[in-house]
Scaffold this motif. Structure first.
Motif, mmCIF file in Angstrom:
data_model
loop_
_atom_site.group_PDB
_atom_site.id
_atom_site.type_symbol
_atom_site.label_atom_id
_atom_site.label_comp_id
_atom_site.label_asym_id
_atom_site.label_seq_id
_atom_site.Cartn_x
_atom_site.Cartn_y
_atom_site.Cartn_z
ATOM 1 N N ARG A 114 0.623 -1.437 -0.074
ATOM 2 C CA ARG A 114 -0.058 0.014 0.058
ATOM 3 C C ARG A 114 0.930 1.304 0.002
ATOM 4 O O ARG A 114 0.564 2.053 -0.754
ATOM 5 N N THR A 115 1.925 1.417 0.616
ATOM 6 C CA THR A 115 2.783 2.346 0.751
ATOM 7 C C THR A 115 3.630 2.546 -0.546
ATOM 8 O O THR A 115 3.673 3.891 -1.124
ATOM 9 N N GLU A 117 2.079 2.028 -3.334
ATOM 10 C CA GLU A 117 0.818 2.585 -4.427
ATOM 11 C C GLU A 117 0.931 4.066 -3.751
ATOM 12 O O GLU A 117 0.580 4.888 -4.732
ATOM 13 N N GLU A 118 1.030 4.490 -2.538
ATOM 14 C CA GLU A 118 1.080 5.666 -2.147
ATOM 15 C C GLU A 118 2.040 6.435 -2.949
ATOM 16 O O GLU A 118 1.908 7.753 -3.211
ATOM 17 N N ILE A 121 0.598 7.174 -6.153
ATOM 18 C CA ILE A 121 -0.461 8.186 -6.019
ATOM 19 C C ILE A 121 -0.009 9.464 -5.805
ATOM 20 O O ILE A 121 -0.562 10.395 -6.807
ATOM 21 N N ARG A 122 1.079 9.910 -5.109
ATOM 22 C CA ARG A 122 1.452 11.408 -4.738
ATOM 23 C C ARG A 122 2.248 11.716 -5.855
ATOM 24 O O ARG A 122 2.334 12.994 -6.459
ATOM 25 N N ARG A 133 -6.838 3.339 -5.860
ATOM 26 C CA ARG A 133 -6.784 1.980 -5.600
ATOM 27 C C ARG A 133 -7.917 1.143 -6.112
ATOM 28 O O ARG A 133 -9.164 1.814 -6.022
ATOM 29 N N LEU A 217 7.761 8.784 2.540
ATOM 30 C CA LEU A 217 7.034 7.788 3.081
ATOM 31 C C LEU A 217 7.609 6.707 3.708
ATOM 32 O O LEU A 217 7.229 5.979 4.600
#
Length: 229
Positions: A114-115, A117-118, A121-122, A133, A217
C-alpha cells in the motif's frame, strides 16, 4: 523539544536500460547481501527493453503470442519469481525495485505494498492526476479504476527481504500491452502519463518525484552508488 530519529540510509542505483534477466540477477545478489547484513537497503530505478514477464501465479494463456511470434518481434519472455500474473515492460516505463529489510519498515507486507502504491499516487498528484486503488486488486489506477497506470508485484525472501516492485507507465508503447492479458485482467485498460497528459514528462523528472515521495514515505535518505558487479 521534540527529537526525531535519524533517517535510515538507503543505497540508490540508477541502472538505465537493463535487460530483465540481468536486473533479476542483480536483485538476487542484493537480497543475499542484505540478508547477510553486508549492504544497506537498496532502491533500483531503471527501464527494461521490451519484455513479457510471468509471475509465480501467471497463466501462460495470458501471453497471446506464440514463441515464434515473440521471437519475431524481438520480445523476451522471462519467468519471474515476483507475485502476480503477466506483465509487460518496455522503454518509457519507470521500474522501481526496493530491496529492503521489511522488519525495519513495519514488518507488514500488505502495508508495504500500500505504501508503494501511495508513492505512485502522490507522484501522479504532482501532475494533476488522481491515482486510485481498486478493491481486491494491486496497483494504481485512474479514470475511476478503469485504467491501470502502474503495476506492482513483490517478493519477500525467507529472511524477510523484499524484491521486485513497481512499473509506472510514463511513455511506453502501449500497443505492447495488447500482446498479453495485463495482470490477468481482461476488462480494464492500460494507460500512461503521456496518454493522460497529452505529452510525456521527462523520465528523469518523474524519477525525481517518485524518489522524493519514496524517501518521505519510507523515512529514508537515498545515497547514489554504482550498479552491482
Amino acid at each position: 523539544m521534540t527529537s526525531h530519529a535519524p533517517l535510515r540510509r538507503m543505497d540508490l542505483i540508477r541502472g538505465g536500460l537493463v535487460p530483465y534477466a540481468e536486473a533479476l540477477a542483480w536483485q538476487r545478489r542484493l537480497v543475499a547481501a542484505r540478508s547477510a547484513g553486508e549492504v544497506p537497503d537498496t532502491l533500483l530505478l531503471l527501464e527494461h527493453p521490451p519484455t513479457i514477464t510471468l509471475g509465480v501465479r501467471a497463466d501462460p494463456a495470458h501471453v497471446l503470442l506464440s514463441a515464434e511470434q515473440l521471437a519475431g518481434r524481438g520480445l523476451a519472455l522471462v519467468a519471474s519469481d515476483r507475485g502476480g500474473d503477466v506483465t509487460y515492460h518496455a522503454p518509457g516505463q519507470l521500474v522501481g525495485y526496493p530491496v529492503l529489510k521489511l522488519s525495519h519498515h513495519g514488518a507488514d507486507l500488505g502495508r508495504y505494498v500500500r505504501t508503494l502504491e501511495e508513492v505512485i499516487i502522490r507522484t501522479l498528484a504532482d501532475y494533476g492526476l488522481v491515482g486510485e486503488r481498486v478493491a481486491g486488486l494491486t496497483g494504481v489506477w485512474v479514470h475511476g479504476g478503469t485504467a491501470k497506470i502502474c503495476a506492482l508485484g513483490v517478493r519477500l525472501s525467507a529472511s524477510g527481504v523484499t524484491s521486485h516492485g513497481f512499473a509506472l507507465n510514463v511513455a511506453p508503447d502501449l500497443a505492447g500491452f495488447a500482446q498479453i492479458v495485463p495482470c490477468g485482467i481482461s476488462d480494464r485498460a492500460v494507460t500512461s502519463l503521456e496518454a493522460l497528459l497529452g505529452t510525456a514528462p521527462a523520465l528523469v523528472d518523474v524519477e525525481q518525484r517518485v524518489l522524493a515521495h519514496f524517501c518521505a514515505l519510507f523515512g529514508v535518505t537515498c545515497e547514489p552508488r554504482d550498479t552491482p558487479s
